[in-house]
Design a protein around this motif. Structure first.
Motif, PDB file in Angstrom:
ATOM      1  N   VAL A 144       0.841  -1.192   0.000  1.00 55.97           N
ATOM      2  CA  VAL A 144       0.000   0.000   0.000  1.00 55.97           C
ATOM      3  C   VAL A 144       0.879   1.246   0.000  1.00 55.97           C
ATOM      4  O   VAL A 144       1.809   1.371   0.801  1.00 55.97           O
ATOM      5  CB  VAL A 144      -0.935   0.017   1.235  1.00 55.97           C
ATOM      6  CG1 VAL A 144      -1.757   1.295   1.243  1.00 55.97           C
ATOM      7  CG2 VAL A 144      -1.839  -1.203   1.235  1.00 55.97           C
ATOM      8  N   GLU A 145       0.588   2.154  -0.901  1.00 58.55           N
ATOM      9  CA  GLU A 145       1.374   3.379  -0.988  1.00 58.55           C
ATOM     10  C   GLU A 145       1.036   4.313   0.157  1.00 58.55           C
ATOM     11  O   GLU A 145      -0.137   4.496   0.500  1.00 58.55           O
ATOM     12  CB  GLU A 145       1.097   4.086  -2.322  1.00 58.55           C
ATOM     13  CG  GLU A 145       1.949   5.319  -2.530  1.00 58.55           C
ATOM     14  CD  GLU A 145       1.642   5.998  -3.851  1.00 58.55           C
ATOM     15  OE1 GLU A 145       2.595   6.311  -4.580  1.00 58.55           O
ATOM     16  OE2 GLU A 145       0.462   6.207  -4.140  1.00 58.55           O
ATOM     17  N   LEU A 146       2.056   4.882   0.795  1.00 52.93           N
ATOM     18  CA  LEU A 146       1.829   5.825   1.881  1.00 52.93           C
ATOM     19  C   LEU A 146       1.160   7.080   1.357  1.00 52.93           C
ATOM     20  O   LEU A 146       1.448   7.555   0.251  1.00 52.93           O
ATOM     21  CB  LEU A 146       3.155   6.191   2.545  1.00 52.93           C
ATOM     22  CG  LEU A 146       3.893   5.055   3.267  1.00 52.93           C
ATOM     23  CD1 LEU A 146       5.266   5.536   3.705  1.00 52.93           C
ATOM     24  CD2 LEU A 146       3.098   4.558   4.460  1.00 52.93           C
ATOM     25  N   ALA A 147       0.248   7.633   2.182  1.00 53.21           N
ATOM     26  CA  ALA A 147      -0.434   8.872   1.786  1.00 53.21           C
ATOM     27  C   ALA A 147       0.577   9.991   1.560  1.00 53.21           C
ATOM     28  O   ALA A 147       0.438  10.794   0.634  1.00 53.21           O
ATOM     29  CB  ALA A 147      -1.452   9.276   2.848  1.00 53.21           C
ATOM     30  N   SER A 148       1.610  10.062   2.396  1.00 51.94           N
ATOM     31  CA  SER A 148       2.600  11.128   2.240  1.00 51.94           C
ATOM     32  C   SER A 148       3.335  11.011   0.911  1.00 51.94           C
ATOM     33  O   SER A 148       3.701  12.004   0.292  1.00 51.94           O
ATOM     34  CB  SER A 148       3.602  11.105   3.401  1.00 51.94           C
ATOM     35  OG  SER A 148       4.390   9.923   3.372  1.00 51.94           O
ATOM     36  N   THR A 149       3.539   9.766   0.433  1.00 53.24           N
ATOM     37  CA  THR A 149       4.202   9.564  -0.850  1.00 53.24           C
ATOM     38  C   THR A 149       3.355  10.122  -1.980  1.00 53.24           C
ATOM     39  O   THR A 149       3.864  10.753  -2.920  1.00 53.24           O
ATOM     40  CB  THR A 149       4.479   8.067  -1.084  1.00 53.24           C
ATOM     41  OG1 THR A 149       5.275   7.564  -0.008  1.00 53.24           O
ATOM     42  CG2 THR A 149       5.206   7.847  -2.405  1.00 53.24           C
ATOM     43  N   ARG A 150       2.048   9.910  -1.894  1.00 54.70           N
ATOM     44  CA  ARG A 150       1.153  10.448  -2.921  1.00 54.70           C
ATOM     45  C   ARG A 150       1.169  11.980  -2.898  1.00 54.70           C
ATOM     46  O   ARG A 150       1.153  12.623  -3.951  1.00 54.70           O
ATOM     47  CB  ARG A 150      -0.262   9.917  -2.707  1.00 54.70           C
ATOM     48  CG  ARG A 150      -0.380   8.407  -2.890  1.00 54.70           C
ATOM     49  CD  ARG A 150      -1.823   7.964  -2.998  1.00 54.70           C
ATOM     50  NE  ARG A 150      -2.581   8.171  -1.783  1.00 54.70           N
ATOM     51  CZ  ARG A 150      -2.668   7.298  -0.785  1.00 54.70           C
ATOM     52  NH1 ARG A 150      -2.003   6.146  -0.853  1.00 54.70           N
ATOM     53  NH2 ARG A 150      -3.411   7.549   0.275  1.00 54.70           N
ATOM     54  N   VAL A 151       1.215  12.565  -1.696  1.00 56.24           N
ATOM     55  CA  VAL A 151       1.275  14.026  -1.591  1.00 56.24           C
ATOM     56  C   VAL A 151       2.582  14.544  -2.162  1.00 56.24           C
ATOM     57  O   VAL A 151       2.614  15.521  -2.905  1.00 56.24           O
ATOM     58  CB  VAL A 151       1.099  14.478  -0.125  1.00 56.24           C
ATOM     59  CG1 VAL A 151       1.366  15.978   0.011  1.00 56.24           C
ATOM     60  CG2 VAL A 151      -0.311  14.164   0.361  1.00 56.24           C
ATOM     61  N   HIS A 152       3.689  13.881  -1.845  1.00 59.09           N
ATOM     62  CA  HIS A 152       5.001  14.294  -2.367  1.00 59.09           C
ATOM     63  C   HIS A 152       4.996  14.272  -3.892  1.00 59.09           C
ATOM     64  O   HIS A 152       5.520  15.189  -4.538  1.00 59.09           O
ATOM     65  CB  HIS A 152       6.107  13.361  -1.860  1.00 59.09           C
ATOM     66  CG  HIS A 152       6.345  13.462  -0.400  1.00 59.09           C
ATOM     67  ND1 HIS A 152       7.213  12.640   0.263  1.00 59.09           N
ATOM     68  CD2 HIS A 152       5.815  14.278   0.535  1.00 59.09           C
ATOM     69  CE1 HIS A 152       7.215  12.947   1.550  1.00 59.09           C
ATOM     70  NE2 HIS A 152       6.374  13.929   1.733  1.00 59.09           N
ATOM     71  N   ARG A 153       4.416  13.212  -4.462  1.00 62.93           N
ATOM     72  CA  ARG A 153       4.393  13.109  -5.918  1.00 62.93           C
ATOM     73  C   ARG A 153       3.585  14.254  -6.526  1.00 62.93           C
ATOM     74  O   ARG A 153       3.960  14.836  -7.543  1.00 62.93           O
ATOM     75  CB  ARG A 153       3.801  11.762  -6.340  1.00 62.93           C
ATOM     76  CG  ARG A 153       3.875  11.536  -7.847  1.00 62.93           C
ATOM     77  CD  ARG A 153       3.506  10.111  -8.240  1.00 62.93           C
ATOM     78  NE  ARG A 153       2.151   9.777  -7.848  1.00 62.93           N
ATOM     79  CZ  ARG A 153       1.842   8.829  -6.964  1.00 62.93           C
ATOM     80  NH1 ARG A 153       2.810   8.135  -6.391  1.00 62.93           N
ATOM     81  NH2 ARG A 153       0.598   8.578  -6.648  1.00 62.93           N
ATOM     82  N   GLU A 154       2.473  14.606  -5.892  1.00 56.87           N
ATOM     83  CA  GLU A 154       1.651  15.697  -6.403  1.00 56.87           C
ATOM     84  C   GLU A 154       2.375  17.037  -6.265  1.00 56.87           C
ATOM     85  O   GLU A 154       2.325  17.874  -7.169  1.00 56.87           O
ATOM     86  CB  GLU A 154       0.313  15.732  -5.656  1.00 56.87           C
ATOM     87  CG  GLU A 154      -0.616  16.855  -6.081  1.00 56.87           C
ATOM     88  CD  GLU A 154      -1.124  16.729  -7.507  1.00 56.87           C
ATOM     89  OE1 GLU A 154      -1.672  17.719  -8.035  1.00 56.87           O
ATOM     90  OE2 GLU A 154      -0.961  15.648  -8.113  1.00 56.87           O
ATOM     91  N   LEU A 155       3.073  17.252  -5.138  1.00 54.57           N
ATOM     92  CA  LEU A 155       3.831  18.491  -4.947  1.00 54.57           C
ATOM     93  C   LEU A 155       4.948  18.617  -5.973  1.00 54.57           C
ATOM     94  O   LEU A 155       5.342  19.717  -6.347  1.00 54.57           O
ATOM     95  CB  LEU A 155       4.419  18.538  -3.532  1.00 54.57           C
ATOM     96  CG  LEU A 155       3.443  18.789  -2.387  1.00 54.57           C
ATOM     97  CD1 LEU A 155       4.142  18.606  -1.042  1.00 54.57           C
ATOM     98  CD2 LEU A 155       2.837  20.184  -2.467  1.00 54.57           C
ATOM     99  N   TYR A 156       5.438  17.485  -6.442  1.00 50.79           N
ATOM    100  CA  TYR A 156       6.550  17.502  -7.389  1.00 50.79           C
ATOM    101  C   TYR A 156       6.085  17.569  -8.841  1.00 50.79           C
ATOM    102  O   TYR A 156       6.705  18.246  -9.670  1.00 50.79           O
ATOM    103  CB  TYR A 156       7.405  16.242  -7.201  1.00 50.79           C
ATOM    104  CG  TYR A 156       8.526  16.098  -8.196  1.00 50.79           C
ATOM    105  CD1 TYR A 156       9.688  16.852  -8.072  1.00 50.79           C
ATOM    106  CD2 TYR A 156       8.425  15.224  -9.276  1.00 50.79           C
ATOM    107  CE1 TYR A 156      10.726  16.732  -8.992  1.00 50.79           C
ATOM    108  CE2 TYR A 156       9.450  15.093 -10.198  1.00 50.79           C
ATOM    109  CZ  TYR A 156      10.597  15.849 -10.050  1.00 50.79           C
ATOM    110  OH  TYR A 156      11.618  15.725 -10.966  1.00 50.79           O
ATOM    111  N   SER A 157       4.974  16.889  -9.160  1.00 50.80           N
ATOM    112  CA  SER A 157       4.676  16.637 -10.574  1.00 50.80           C
ATOM    113  C   SER A 157       3.515  17.432 -11.135  1.00 50.80           C
ATOM    114  O   SER A 157       3.212  17.302 -12.319  1.00 50.80           O
ATOM    115  CB  SER A 157       4.388  15.136 -10.775  1.00 50.80           C
ATOM    116  OG  SER A 157       3.236  14.746 -10.020  1.00 50.80           O
ATOM    117  N   HIS A 158       2.838  18.254 -10.334  1.00 49.04           N
ATOM    118  CA  HIS A 158       1.740  19.042 -10.879  1.00 49.04           C
ATOM    119  C   HIS A 158       2.250  19.866 -12.061  1.00 49.04           C
ATOM    120  O   HIS A 158       3.294  20.523 -11.962  1.00 49.04           O
ATOM    121  CB  HIS A 158       1.161  19.964  -9.811  1.00 49.04           C
ATOM    122  CG  HIS A 158      -0.107  20.645 -10.225  1.00 49.04           C
ATOM    123  ND1 HIS A 158      -0.118  21.722 -11.073  1.00 49.04           N
ATOM    124  CD2 HIS A 158      -1.407  20.396  -9.913  1.00 49.04           C
ATOM    125  CE1 HIS A 158      -1.364  22.118 -11.265  1.00 49.04           C
ATOM    126  NE2 HIS A 158      -2.174  21.337 -10.578  1.00 49.04           N
TER     127      HIS A 158
END
Length: 380
Positions: A2-16
Motif C-alpha cells: 500500500v502506498e503511503l499517503a505522504s508519498t502520494r502528496v510528495h508526488r503531487e507536490l513535485y509533478s503538478h
C-alpha cells in the motif's frame, strides 16, 4: 504494498504540471529574465550583442531585471526612479564583464560553499561578501533600506563550522524525506546568506529567516536558526518554498491584474500576536505564501515521522511539527477561500484549490502526537 499517503502528496507536490513543475517554472523565469536583460541592454547600450545570455541566471541580475518586468520592450524607462536607472547602469557593467568570462552580479562579490546532497537538496551558502561592484552595492543598500527597516542593525556574516554542519545534515534529511521533491524546492534558491545582529549583545537580528520577491533566488538565515539540522532545514525549506511562489508569480497569473497587496482584505492568523515585530494583519498575498509553505512543511515532517526520525531535536519533534503545520495550512487555505475572492488570477484560484485538495490527503497521514516529546519551537 500500500502506498503511503505522504508519498502520494510528495508526488503531487513535485509533478503538478503548473505548481510542482520546477524545470518549467525555472525555464520560464530564465526566459523572462533574459528577455528583460536583453531589452534593457538594447535600450541602454549601442551594441549589446547577446550579453544577457550569460547573466540572466545570476540572482543579482534577476533582482535588477525585476525593476523592469512591466516594460519588456525596454523602450519606456520613465516608470523607473533615478536610483533605479543607476541600478540599470550597474547592470550594463555586468553585461560587459560577462563577455570577458568574468564573474557577474552577486557572483562577483560573493564567495560561497555548497552544502547538502550533491544529487538532491543542496545550497550555496555565502562565506564572504564584498560589495565591490554596482550590483553588490545596490543589493546591500536595498537590504538595509527596504527589507530590514525597523529591525536591529544587522551585518552579513560568515557561517561557522557548526552552522554549515547543521545545514549539511538538515539538507541530507530533506533529500531522504522528499527525494526528487527536495531538489525541486531548493532549485529556486541560488544563494543563502547568514545575517547576524551588528551588536554582539543582541542575541537575534529580529528574524529567523526571510526572503523577498524583489531579490529572487536569495534567502537569509539568522544564526539562531542554524543550531540543529531540523531547525536549519525547516527555515531553508520555508524560504525555498517562498522563492518558488515568487517564481510562479512571475510566470503565471497568480493574482488578478491590478492586484495591490496592501489594498487587499486582511486577517490576523490566530497564532500571531500584535506585539510581534511583524504583527500586522496578513493580506491575501502573504496568506497564500504561508499556506503554500505550511503544506510543504507538514508533508516534510510527516515523511520524517514515517522514517522514524522523532524526538531527535528539542522543539522540532516531527509528529508535533507535522500537526502544527497542517493545522496552520488548513486555517490559511480556508481563509483564502474568503479573502481571496476577486483577488486571484485564474492560476491563483487553481493554486488555492490544489492546496485545498492536498490537505485531506495529507491529514490522513498525520502521525499521533499523544506521546510526542518536547515543546514545539515557534513558527512564523
Amino acid at each position: 504494498m500500500v502506498e503511503l499517503a505522504s508519498t502520494r502528496v510528495h508526488r503531487e507536490l513535485y509533478s503538478h504540471p503548473v505548481f510542482g513543475s520546477t524545470p518549467a517554472i525555472a525555464q520560464a523565469c530564465e526566459d523572462g529574465s533574459l528577455q528583460v536583460v536583453n531589452a534593457l541592454l538594447d535600450a541602454l547600450l549601442p551594441d549589446p550583442g547577446r550579453a544577457g545570455v550569460d547573466v540572466a541566471r545570476d540572482p543579482g541580475v534577476r533582482m535588477l531585471s525585476r525593476l523592469a518586468f512591466r516594460c519588456l520592450d525596454g523602450a519606456d524607462l520613465s516608470h523607473l526612479a533615478p536610483g533605479d536607472v543607476e541600478v540599470l547602469q550597474a547592470m550594463i557593467g555586468v553585461g560587459a564583464a560577462a563577455r570577458d568570462g568574468a564573474p557577474t552580479g552577486l557572483a562577483a562579490c560573493v564567495e560561497a560553499r555548497r552544502v547538502g546532497d550533491p544529487d538532491g537538496a543542496c545550497l550555496d551558502v555565502a562565506t564572504r561578501f564584498t560589495p565591490l561592484d554596482g550590483v553588490g552595492a545596490v543589493f546591500e543598500d536595498r537590504l538595509r533600506r527596504e527589507f530590514l527597516a525597523g529591525l536591529p542593525p544587522w551585518r552579513l556574516t560568515a557561517p561557522t563550522h557548526e552552522h554549515l554542519a547543521a545545514l549539511e545534515e538538515g539538507l541530507q534529511l530533506l533529500s531522504l524525506a522528499f527525494g526528487k521533491l527536495a531538489d525541486a524546492c531548493l532549485a529556486h534558491v541560488r544563494l543563502a546568506f547568514v545575517m547576524a545582529a551588528a551588536d554582539s549583545k543582541v542575541r537575534s537580528p529580529g528574524f529567523g529567516s526571510f526572503s523577498a520577491d524583489e531579490v529572487p533566488g536569495v534567502i537569509f538565515l539568522g544564526p539562531q536558526t542554524l543550531v540543529g539540522p531540523l531547525a536549519a532545514v525547516e527555515h531553508v525549506l520555508h524560504e525555498a518554498t517562498h522563492c518558488k511562489l515568487y517564481d510562479l508569480c512571475l510566470t503565471r497569473s497568480v493574482f488578478r491584474a491590478g492586484h495591490v497587496p496592501f489594498d487587499s482584505p486582511r486577517r490576523t492568523p490566530p497564532w500571531r500576536s500584535p506585539d510581534d515585530i511583524d504583527g500586522h494583519p496578513w493580506g491575501v498575498d502573504r496568506t497564500l505564501a504561508a499556506a503554500h509553505v505550511y503544506v510543504h512543511l507538514a508533508a516534510f515532517y510527516v515523511a520524517l515521522t514515517e522514517l522514524g526520525h522523532v524526538g531527535a531535536e528539542p522543539g522540532y519533534d516531527p509528529p508535533s511539527r507535522a500537526r502544527l503545520c497542517w493545522d496552520r495550512a488548513r486555517w490559511l487555505v480556508r481563509t483564502l477561500d474568503d479573502l481571496g475572492r476577486g483577488q486571484m488570477g485564474s492560476d491563483g484560484e487553481e493554486l488555492v484549490a490544489w492546496l485545498a485538495d492536498l490537505l485531506p490527503e495529507l491529514g490522513s497521514a498525520l502521525p499521533s502526537i499523544d506521546s510526542a516529546p518536547g515543546t514545539s519551537a515557534p513558527l512564523d
